[in-house]
Design a protein around this motif. Structure first.
Motif, PDB file in Angstrom:
ATOM      1  N   TYR A   1      -1.229  10.041 -12.786  1.00 12.89           N
ATOM      2  CA  TYR A   1      -0.879  10.442 -11.429  1.00 12.89           C
ATOM      3  C   TYR A   1       0.283  11.422 -11.429  1.00 12.89           C
ATOM      4  CZ  TYR A   1       2.621   6.968 -12.478  1.00 12.89           C
ATOM      5  OH  TYR A   1       3.610   6.274 -13.098  1.00 12.89           O
ATOM      6  N   LYS A   2       0.790  11.733 -12.611  1.00 11.90           N
ATOM      7  CA  LYS A   2       1.971  12.594 -12.666  1.00 11.90           C
ATOM      8  C   LYS A   2       1.581  14.034 -12.402  1.00 11.90           C
ATOM      9  CE  LYS A   2       4.372   9.233 -15.193  1.00 11.90           C
ATOM     10  NZ  LYS A   2       5.498   8.879 -16.022  1.00 11.90           N
TER      11      LYS A   2
ATOM     12  N   PHE B   1      -3.196   4.471 -13.611  1.00  7.62           N
ATOM     13  CA  PHE B   1      -1.762   4.184 -13.675  1.00  7.62           C
ATOM     14  C   PHE B   1      -1.282   4.105 -15.112  1.00  7.62           C
ATOM     15  CE2 PHE B   1       1.917   1.665 -14.297  1.00  7.62           C
ATOM     16  CZ  PHE B   1       2.794   2.222 -13.381  1.00  7.62           C
ATOM     17  N   TYR B   2      -1.977   3.323 -15.930  1.00  3.58           N
ATOM     18  CA  TYR B   2      -1.485   3.109 -17.284  1.00  3.58           C
ATOM     19  C   TYR B   2      -1.500   4.377 -18.123  1.00  3.58           C
ATOM     20  CZ  TYR B   2      -1.034  -1.850 -16.542  1.00  3.58           C
ATOM     21  OH  TYR B   2      -0.620  -3.065 -16.069  1.00  3.58           O
ATOM     22  N   HIS B   3      -2.325   5.340 -17.766  1.00  2.00           N
ATOM     23  CA  HIS B   3      -2.292   6.618 -18.474  1.00  2.00           C
ATOM     24  C   HIS B   3      -1.261   7.569 -17.877  1.00  2.00           C
ATOM     25  CE1 HIS B   3      -6.580   6.124 -20.272  1.00  2.00           C
ATOM     26  NE2 HIS B   3      -5.650   5.514 -20.972  1.00  2.00           N
ATOM     27  N   GLY B   4      -0.610   7.147 -16.807  1.00  2.00           N
ATOM     28  CA  GLY B   4       0.320   8.063 -16.160  1.00  2.00           C
ATOM     29  C   GLY B   4      -0.388   9.288 -15.614  1.00  2.00           C
TER      30      GLY B   4
ATOM     31  N   VAL C   1       4.038  10.633 -20.359  1.00  2.04           N
ATOM     32  CA  VAL C   1       2.919   9.715 -20.177  1.00  2.04           C
ATOM     33  C   VAL C   1       2.805   8.765 -21.366  1.00  2.04           C
ATOM     34  CG1 VAL C   1       1.582  11.233 -18.698  1.00  2.04           C
ATOM     35  CG2 VAL C   1       1.303  11.387 -21.157  1.00  2.04           C
TER      36      VAL C   1
ATOM     37  N   PRO D   1       3.323   5.560 -23.337  1.00  2.00           N
ATOM     38  CA  PRO D   1       3.664   4.205 -22.916  1.00  2.00           C
ATOM     39  C   PRO D   1       5.053   3.793 -23.380  1.00  2.00           C
ATOM     40  CG  PRO D   1       1.454   4.253 -23.814  1.00  2.00           C
ATOM     41  CD  PRO D   1       2.018   5.614 -24.031  1.00  2.00           C
TER      42      PRO D   1
ATOM     43  N   ARG E   1       7.773   4.809 -20.945  1.00  4.42           N
ATOM     44  CA  ARG E   1       7.729   4.403 -19.533  1.00  4.42           C
ATOM     45  C   ARG E   1       7.580   2.894 -19.423  1.00  4.42           C
ATOM     46  NH1 ARG E   1       1.987   5.342 -17.910  1.00  4.42           N
ATOM     47  NH2 ARG E   1       2.736   5.281 -15.771  1.00  4.42           N
TER      48      ARG E   1
ATOM     49  N   ASN F   1       9.643  10.273 -14.032  1.00  3.82           N
ATOM     50  CA  ASN F   1       9.597  10.392 -15.488  1.00  3.82           C
ATOM     51  C   ASN F   1       8.365  11.199 -15.892  1.00  3.82           C
ATOM     52  OD1 ASN F   1       9.284  10.026 -18.180  1.00  3.82           O
ATOM     53  ND2 ASN F   1       9.092   7.787 -18.119  1.00  3.82           N
TER      54      ASN F   1
ATOM     55  N   ILE G   1       3.929   5.972  -5.540  1.00  8.81           N
ATOM     56  CA  ILE G   1       4.251   5.907  -6.970  1.00  8.81           C
ATOM     57  C   ILE G   1       4.504   7.291  -7.585  1.00  8.81           C
ATOM     58  CG2 ILE G   1       3.250   5.420  -9.233  1.00  8.81           C
ATOM     59  CD1 ILE G   1       2.157   2.858  -8.175  1.00  8.81           C
ATOM     60  N   PRO G   2       3.590   8.267  -7.373  1.00 10.28           N
ATOM     61  CA  PRO G   2       3.796   9.551  -8.060  1.00 10.28           C
ATOM     62  C   PRO G   2       5.074  10.250  -7.639  1.00 10.28           C
ATOM     63  CG  PRO G   2       1.601   9.427  -7.092  1.00 10.28           C
ATOM     64  CD  PRO G   2       2.368   8.270  -6.562  1.00 10.28           C
TER      65      PRO G   2
ATOM     66  N   ALA H   1       8.195   1.379 -15.756  1.00  8.42           N
ATOM     67  CA  ALA H   1       7.099   1.589 -14.802  1.00  8.42           C
ATOM     68  C   ALA H   1       5.930   0.674 -15.133  1.00  8.42           C
ATOM     69  CB  ALA H   1       6.657   3.050 -14.831  1.00  8.42           C
ATOM     70  N   ILE H   2       5.598   0.612 -16.414  1.00  9.95           N
ATOM     71  CA  ILE H   2       4.449  -0.200 -16.813  1.00  9.95           C
ATOM     72  C   ILE H   2       4.709  -1.677 -16.545  1.00  9.95           C
ATOM     73  CG2 ILE H   2       3.164  -1.001 -18.826  1.00  9.95           C
ATOM     74  CD1 ILE H   2       3.047   1.802 -19.813  1.00  9.95           C
TER      75      ILE H   2
ATOM     76  N   LEU I   1       0.829  -1.207   0.000  1.00  8.41           N
ATOM     77  CA  LEU I   1       0.000   0.000   0.000  1.00  8.41           C
ATOM     78  C   LEU I   1       0.863   1.255   0.000  1.00  8.41           C
ATOM     79  CD1 LEU I   1      -3.046  -0.124   0.033  1.00  8.41           C
ATOM     80  CD2 LEU I   1      -2.976   0.603   2.417  1.00  8.41           C
TER      81      LEU I   1
ATOM     82  N   ASP J   1       8.197   7.840  -9.221  1.00 10.93           N
ATOM     83  CA  ASP J   1       8.283   7.841 -10.678  1.00 10.93           C
ATOM     84  C   ASP J   1       8.443   9.291 -11.151  1.00 10.93           C
ATOM     85  OD1 ASP J   1       7.991   7.696 -13.347  1.00 10.93           O
ATOM     86  OD2 ASP J   1       5.925   6.958 -13.346  1.00 10.93           O
TER      87      ASP J   1
ATOM     88  N   PHE K   1       4.515  -2.369 -12.724  1.00 14.08           N
ATOM     89  CA  PHE K   1       3.140  -2.329 -12.224  1.00 14.08           C
ATOM     90  C   PHE K   1       2.376  -3.559 -12.703  1.00 14.08           C
ATOM     91  CE2 PHE K   1      -1.326  -1.099 -12.333  1.00 14.08           C
ATOM     92  CZ  PHE K   1      -1.481  -0.520 -11.083  1.00 14.08           C
ATOM     93  N   THR K   2       2.576  -3.895 -13.971  1.00 15.86           N
ATOM     94  CA  THR K   2       1.847  -5.030 -14.522  1.00 15.86           C
ATOM     95  C   THR K   2       2.212  -6.321 -13.803  1.00 15.86           C
ATOM     96  OG1 THR K   2       1.885  -3.900 -16.640  1.00 15.86           O
ATOM     97  CG2 THR K   2       1.266  -6.214 -16.665  1.00 15.86           C
TER      98      THR K   2
ATOM     99  N   LEU L   1       2.344   1.735  -3.349  1.00 21.79           N
ATOM    100  CA  LEU L   1       1.326   2.231  -4.263  1.00 21.79           C
ATOM    101  C   LEU L   1       1.134   3.739  -4.076  1.00 21.79           C
ATOM    102  CD1 LEU L   1      -0.310   0.550  -6.246  1.00 21.79           C
ATOM    103  CD2 LEU L   1      -2.171   0.497  -4.599  1.00 21.79           C
ATOM    104  N   ALA L   2       1.053   4.142  -2.808  1.00 20.41           N
ATOM    105  CA  ALA L   2       0.798   5.557  -2.519  1.00 20.41           C
ATOM    106  C   ALA L   2       1.963   6.431  -2.972  1.00 20.41           C
ATOM    107  CB  ALA L   2       0.542   5.753  -1.028  1.00 20.41           C
TER     108      ALA L   2
ATOM    109  N   TRP M   1      -3.868  11.112  -6.609  1.00 16.14           N
ATOM    110  CA  TRP M   1      -3.587   9.669  -6.549  1.00 16.14           C
ATOM    111  C   TRP M   1      -3.642   9.205  -5.091  1.00 16.14           C
ATOM    112  CZ3 TRP M   1      -2.708   5.436  -9.670  1.00 16.14           C
ATOM    113  CH2 TRP M   1      -2.030   4.363  -9.114  1.00 16.14           C
ATOM    114  N   ILE M   2      -3.065   9.989  -4.197  1.00 17.71           N
ATOM    115  CA  ILE M   2      -3.099   9.647  -2.770  1.00 17.71           C
ATOM    116  C   ILE M   2      -4.546   9.626  -2.277  1.00 17.71           C
ATOM    117  CG2 ILE M   2      -2.334  10.319  -0.468  1.00 17.71           C
ATOM    118  CD1 ILE M   2       0.090   9.826  -1.879  1.00 17.71           C
TER     119      ILE M   2
ATOM    120  N   GLU N   1      -0.367  14.268  -8.422  1.00 18.40           N
ATOM    121  CA  GLU N   1       0.174  13.318  -7.447  1.00 18.40           C
ATOM    122  C   GLU N   1      -0.749  13.166  -6.256  1.00 18.40           C
ATOM    123  OE1 GLU N   1       1.642  16.228  -8.341  1.00 18.40           O
ATOM    124  OE2 GLU N   1       3.800  16.114  -7.990  1.00 18.40           O
TER     125      GLU N   1
ATOM    126  N   ILE O   1      -6.010   6.477  -3.307  1.00 14.47           N
ATOM    127  CA  ILE O   1      -5.636   5.323  -2.477  1.00 14.47           C
ATOM    128  C   ILE O   1      -6.518   5.284  -1.218  1.00 14.47           C
ATOM    129  CG2 ILE O   1      -3.799   4.260  -1.135  1.00 14.47           C
ATOM    130  CD1 ILE O   1      -3.040   4.050  -3.906  1.00 14.47           C
TER     131      ILE O   1
ATOM    132  N   PHE P   1       0.480  -6.225 -10.481  1.00 12.72           N
ATOM    133  CA  PHE P   1      -0.962  -6.319 -10.648  1.00 12.72           C
ATOM    134  C   PHE P   1      -1.370  -7.738 -11.030  1.00 12.72           C
ATOM    135  CE2 PHE P   1      -4.943  -5.762 -13.013  1.00 12.72           C
ATOM    136  CZ  PHE P   1      -5.670  -5.088 -12.051  1.00 12.72           C
TER     137      PHE P   1
END
Ligand code: HEM
Lengths: 295, 258
Positions: free
Chosen positions: B152-153, B147-150, A241, A243, A246, A238, A232-233, A249-250, A226, A236, A253-254, A229-230, B160-161, B157, B164, A257
């Motif tokens: 949270y950047k 996440f996959y779209h990024g 956005v 794909p 990144r 970079n 991550i921003p 990262a992908i 957890l 990361d 996460f995958t 997860l919190a 995103w919290i 940020e 959660i 997940f």
């Protein structure tokens, strides 16, 4: 000086007439420079300018100026005195020297006593503004907006949302019409069913319990998961956005997940009595959440 | 109003009445200018803006959004559906509250009675339960799409919290609800779940005690989880959702195209 349109002149004249109690026609004529002596710019260049200081031609009729420019007389007076003091010129009552600075804008050329009322500047009837300063337009919140391709929320987005709500409602309604929520026997503290499983979203964790010490599986792994997860921003950095830029990262996460999904599916369908491994197709499914479809 | 033969047809009379109502002061006081409910509504850019701007919806949506943002393939509506499911769960949950007492053994018998004695009782209970499962699913999927779209950047940020926290609250809501039927499934699923919490380092015993309101699950636990489920957690999650939606807009709406 740009010519004012007639209707605006007329409006101004009417307003002035009302304020001063004079006939409109007179003021209008004055504004158009017909009856009142215009400060002919031609004369400014033509006539040799008499010396402002020595000549009584620089008489100032403050009353006239006051009505003409709409500036209170006291202020004009104060300004006159201040200017005189600053420039070191004498201040003759009502016949003071026009300032040298003002002379640049044709203060002097007034030729006769008849023109005394008009000292400088714009034609009669035109008020002037001075540009004091330019305030930079800085917003409180800086908004740097790049132009974006936008559409109205109504109807475009709201229509989509409405359809999504209808679809979800219909799906849930139909599901609920055909599938009953489980209600087993009355809670019995003395008889633990075998297997007993947590709700499905915790079954990944329960599956971990089969491999690790409870403190690791039940607290440390989910806790760290957890937290990770919190954060991550903030980890990361970079900025992209896309794909393709990144991949790491992908992938990471995958992996996690899919790991969680596999553990959950394992705990739900591949664990039987004693939480031992079973094959759902040969040994049966031990997953009470979905009792209604399984029976 | 009158047609050829001098009589007023029912249809035109109804239309007249409709106009009369829609022009009345009461009606126009309810529907603000630009509302499609108004008699003078016409489809103009100005009115399209007013529909949102003069509406409580303005709390959720701006007048315009980026074109790519409304593509179904971008958000898959997952956040919106999570929110909608939360509303559905609130409505069906209130219905269930009319027939449910959080005591032992009444809780169990109330659910039995719901299935047999209450009109649509079982249906509403089913919707509440399956809806809850689906909501957990949509929230999870919403998180993965973010996440996959990024998405949270920066500057998102913090949202995103907040997300959660919403995920945790969703799980807690679902888990507290799980105990309420007071049947074997509920009792032992919750036993397994809370046993895990008891392994918390150092404070394990205290965490477990606070969670179930005692050494082991009893009717006291039922009451405790009921209050958490119907009052405390919905209250908290509503606040966080408000922050979440507010931040979506303040962070510049849905994140840009990939
Ligand atoms: C009760 C649970 C939740 C609700 C009702 C909810 C609702 C929403 C809604 C309606 C949006 C607008 C865009 C969309 O529909 O995708 C949104 C965006 C967002 N959500 Fe959630 N959300 C929830 C949980 C979460 C979770 C668990 C996370 C992540 C951990 C999260 C992170 C975000 C972020 C970062 C955005 C901005 C996305 C963007 O700009 O593209 N939310 N949320």
């Amino acid at each position: 000086m740009a010519q004012l349109p007639d209707h605006l002149l007329k409006r101004a004249a009417e307003a002035r007439a009302k304020a001063e109690g004079r006939p409109v026609d007179e003021i209008l004529a004055e504004m158009k420079g017909e009856s009142s002596p215009a400060p002919a710019t031609a004369s400014a260049s033509g006539a040799p300018a008499p010396d402002a200081g020595s000549n009584s031609g620089s008489l100032r009729d403050l009353d006239a100026e006051s009505t003409q420019y709409g500036i209170p007389k006291e202020l004009l007076e104060r300004a006159m005195f201040a200017r005189a003091r600053k420039d070191g010129t004498p201040v003759p009552a009502m016949a003071g020297a026009a300032a040298p600075a003002a002379s640049a804008t044709a203060a002097a050329p007034a030729a006769g006593p008849a023109l005394a009322a008009v000292v400088s500047g714009p034609p009669p009837g035109v008020r002037t503004q001075r540009l004091l300063t330019v305030v930079q337009a800085g917003a409180i919140q800086g908004t740097t907006k790049e132009p974006a391709d936008k559409v109205n929320v109504w109807p475009h987005l709201l229509a989509i949302e409405f359809v999504a709500l209808l679809a979800m409602s219909a799906f849930l309604f139909i599901l609920s019409a055909f599938m009953d929520a489980p209600l087993l026997e009355f809670a019995n503290f003395n008889e633990q069913p075998n297997p007993s499983k947590a709700p499905w979203y915790f079954l990944g964790l329960q599956e971990l319990l089969a491999y690790f010490d409870p403190q690791v599986a039940g607290v440390i792994i989910p806790g760290f998961g957890l937290a990770a997860l919190a954060f991550i921003p903030y980890v990361d950095r970079n900025p992209s956005v896309r794909p393709s830029s990144r991949k790491f990262a992908i992938s990471l996460f995958t992996v996690f997940f899919m790991g969680a999904a596999v553990l959950t599916i394992f705990g739900s369908f591949f664990r039987g009595p004693g939480f031992n491994f079973v094959f759902p197709w040969s040994d049966g499914i031990f997953f009470d959440d979905l009792l209604a479809i399984l029976e | 109003m009158a047609d050829g033969n001098g009589k007023t047809s029912v249809k035109s009379a109804a239309a007249g009445l409709g106009d009369h109502i829609r022009n009345s002061e009461v009606w126009t006081s309810i529907f603000r200018p630009g509302s499609p409910m108004r008699a003078d509504y016409s489809d103009s850019p100005r009115n399209r803006a007013y529909v949102v701007m003069n509406n409580v919806l303005y709390h959720l949506h701006p007048v315009k959004v980026k074109r790519h943002g409304i593509k179904l393939s971008y958000t898959l509506c997952l956040g919106g559906l999570s929110f909608f499911l939360f509303i559905l769960l609130t409505v069906t949950g209130i219905f269930l509250m009319f027939y449910y007492r959080p005591t032992s053994p009444q809780a169990y018998f109330d659910l039995q009675a719901l299935a047999t004695d209450v009109a649509f009782g079982q249906l509403v209970r089913n919707m509440h339960r399956w809806g809850a499962h689906i909501m957990v699913l949509t929230v999870f999927l919403h998180m993965t799409r973010v996440f996959y779209h990024g998405s949270y950047k920066p500057p998102r940020e913090f949202n995103w919290i907040v997300g959660i926290i919403l995920l945790l609250l969703t799980l807690l809501l679902s888990f507290t609800g799980y105990l309420l039927p007071w049947d074997q499934l509920a009792l032992w699923a919750v036993t397994v779940g809370t046993n895990m919490a008891a392994y918390t380092p150092v404070f394990g015993a205290q965490v477990s005690f606070a969670l179930i309101g005692g050494i082991q699950i009893t009717a006291d636990t039922l009451l405790r989880w009921y209050v958490l489920h119907v009052l405390f957690l919905p209250f908290i999650i509503t606040i966080f959702m408000a922050v979440h939606f507010w931040r979506v807009r303040k962070d510049g709406g849905i994140s840009g195209p990939l």
